[in-house]
Design an enzyme around this catalytic site. Structure first.
Site, PDB file in Angstrom:
ATOM      1  N   PRO A 239       0.808  -1.218   0.000  1.00  0.00           N
ATOM      2  CA  PRO A 239       0.000   0.000   0.000  1.00  0.00           C
ATOM      3  C   PRO A 239       0.846   1.276   0.000  1.00  0.00           C
ATOM      4  O   PRO A 239       0.363   2.353  -0.295  1.00  0.00           O
ATOM      5  CB  PRO A 239      -0.803  -0.107   1.309  1.00  0.00           C
ATOM      6  CG  PRO A 239      -0.757  -1.544   1.677  1.00  0.00           C
ATOM      7  CD  PRO A 239       0.563  -2.052   1.191  1.00  0.00           C
TER       8      PRO A 239
ATOM      9  N   GLU B  98       3.952  -8.287   8.534  1.00  0.00           N
ATOM     10  CA  GLU B  98       3.882  -6.818   8.549  1.00  0.00           C
ATOM     11  C   GLU B  98       4.687  -6.199   7.411  1.00  0.00           C
ATOM     12  O   GLU B  98       4.713  -4.988   7.242  1.00  0.00           O
ATOM     13  CB  GLU B  98       4.416  -6.297   9.903  1.00  0.00           C
ATOM     14  CG  GLU B  98       3.596  -6.737  11.108  1.00  0.00           C
ATOM     15  CD  GLU B  98       2.125  -6.435  10.941  1.00  0.00           C
ATOM     16  OE1 GLU B  98       1.304  -7.368  11.093  1.00  0.00           O
ATOM     17  OE2 GLU B  98       1.785  -5.278  10.619  1.00  0.00           O
TER      18      GLU B  98
ATOM     19  N   ARG C 145      -1.811  -9.936 -20.498  1.00  0.00           N
ATOM     20  CA  ARG C 145      -2.809  -9.836 -21.565  1.00  0.00           C
ATOM     21  C   ARG C 145      -2.365  -8.854 -22.661  1.00  0.00           C
ATOM     22  O   ARG C 145      -2.902  -8.908 -23.772  1.00  0.00           O
ATOM     23  CB  ARG C 145      -4.162  -9.425 -21.031  1.00  0.00           C
ATOM     24  CG  ARG C 145      -4.226  -8.028 -20.424  1.00  0.00           C
ATOM     25  CD  ARG C 145      -5.534  -7.767 -19.729  1.00  0.00           C
ATOM     26  NE  ARG C 145      -6.642  -7.697 -20.647  1.00  0.00           N
ATOM     27  CZ  ARG C 145      -6.983  -6.618 -21.364  1.00  0.00           C
ATOM     28  NH1 ARG C 145      -6.255  -5.520 -21.246  1.00  0.00           N
ATOM     29  NH2 ARG C 145      -8.008  -6.639 -22.167  1.00  0.00           N
TER      30      ARG C 145
ATOM     31  N   ASP D 217     -10.099  -1.285 -24.580  1.00  0.00           N
ATOM     32  CA  ASP D 217     -10.350  -1.455 -23.154  1.00  0.00           C
ATOM     33  C   ASP D 217     -10.604  -0.116 -22.479  1.00  0.00           C
ATOM     34  O   ASP D 217     -10.203   0.922 -22.973  1.00  0.00           O
ATOM     35  CB  ASP D 217      -9.096  -2.043 -22.483  1.00  0.00           C
ATOM     36  CG  ASP D 217      -9.017  -3.536 -22.698  1.00  0.00           C
ATOM     37  OD1 ASP D 217     -10.016  -4.098 -23.173  1.00  0.00           O
ATOM     38  OD2 ASP D 217      -7.972  -4.105 -22.414  1.00  0.00           O
TER      39      ASP D 217
END
Ligand SMILES: Nc1nonc1C(=O)NCC1CCCCC1
Length: 246
Positions: free
Chosen positions: A89, A116, A154, A169
């Site tokens: 994050p 962690e 992809r 897309d």
């Protein structure tokens, strides 16, 4: 393209990469995904990979060793230099633009943290880039790695049967994708928009662009503000806005 993933759950990563478009890309040798388990490189009797965190606090930290030995083995397994990415994050938010750039590299590595996190000294010494797939906390980096494998895999030449589907897309032109309709034409839930049945490819392309512009305006104005729109697109968006307000 080769993707090497360092993870305590290698089978999870292998299974994610074995299905669908990415699985087919591997079968066609457009993509190679290899997984490396640090526990296989742990040398102590308990095959330790984590330790408690200095300074106290809950949870464990993935230690420098055996991660460093694992990374050395991974790097040596193929000649191409590895662009090593740590998923967390705390990383830079992943975008389609970054995916397209990564898809052009010959080889990337994905380091998946657990507990962690990973000892900061290992990250500082080994990692080239830290990426986040979103502002939330998962139990490990593997799902984020799977996202990158899919998004990058992809885009490998030949991975998608119809190259256009990558170009059309969402985000490929900075806009959200238009709505899609399949059989039947008429249904209790509604009918397929007439224009899509017209065979007029120019009108269909204009309708799809208008829908993409309108959806982006309604749902992601932040993306729209980053797009340069030509005169036709500005007119189509204006048309959508007028119709939407009524
Ligand atoms: N969000 C995310 N984007 O990329 N990765 C994410 C994540 O939440 N990862 C889990 C954490 C768990 C503790 C160790 C470090 C990774």
């Amino acid at each position: 393209m080769r993707i090497d993933v360092v993870s305590l759950f290698p089978d999870f990563v292998r299974q994610c990469a074995a299905v669908g478009v990415v699985g087919r890309a591997q079968q066609r040798e457009l993509l190679q995904v290899e997984a490396w388990n640090p526990r296989d490189y742990a040398i102590d009797r308990h095959r330790s990979v984590d330790s408690s965190s200095y300074g106290g606090g809950p949870g464990m930290v993935m230690m420098i060793e055996p991660l460093r030995t694992t990374l050395a083995a991974m790097r040596a397994a193929a000649p191409e230099a590895v662009h090593l990415i740590y998923l967390s994050p705390q990383g830079t938010r992943l975008t389609q633009g970054r995916v397209e750039a990564l898809a052009k590299l010959p080889r990337i590595g994905l380091l998946c943290g657990r507990y962690e996190g990973v000892d900061e000294r290992l990250l500082a010494h080994e990692v080239d880039e830290e990426l986040s797939i979103g502002d939330y906390v998962l139990s490990g980096g593997e799902l984020a790695a799977a996202v990158i494998i899919d998004a990058v895999g992809r885009l490998q030449d030949g991975a998608l049967n119809d190259a256009q589907s990558a170009e059309q897309d969402s985000f490929s032109d900075g806009l959200l994708d238009c709505p899609h309709y399949g059989k039947p034409v008429h249904h209790a839930l509604g009918d397929v928009p007439e224009v899509l049945l017209s065979g007029d490819h120019a009108a269909i392309a204009r309708w799809r662009l208008k829908q993409s512009l309108g959806r982006t305006w309604l749902r992601r104005p932040d993306l729209l503000s980053q797009c340069w729109l030509d005169a036709e697109s500005r007119a189509l968006l204006e048309e959508f806005r007028r119709e939407h307000v009524r």
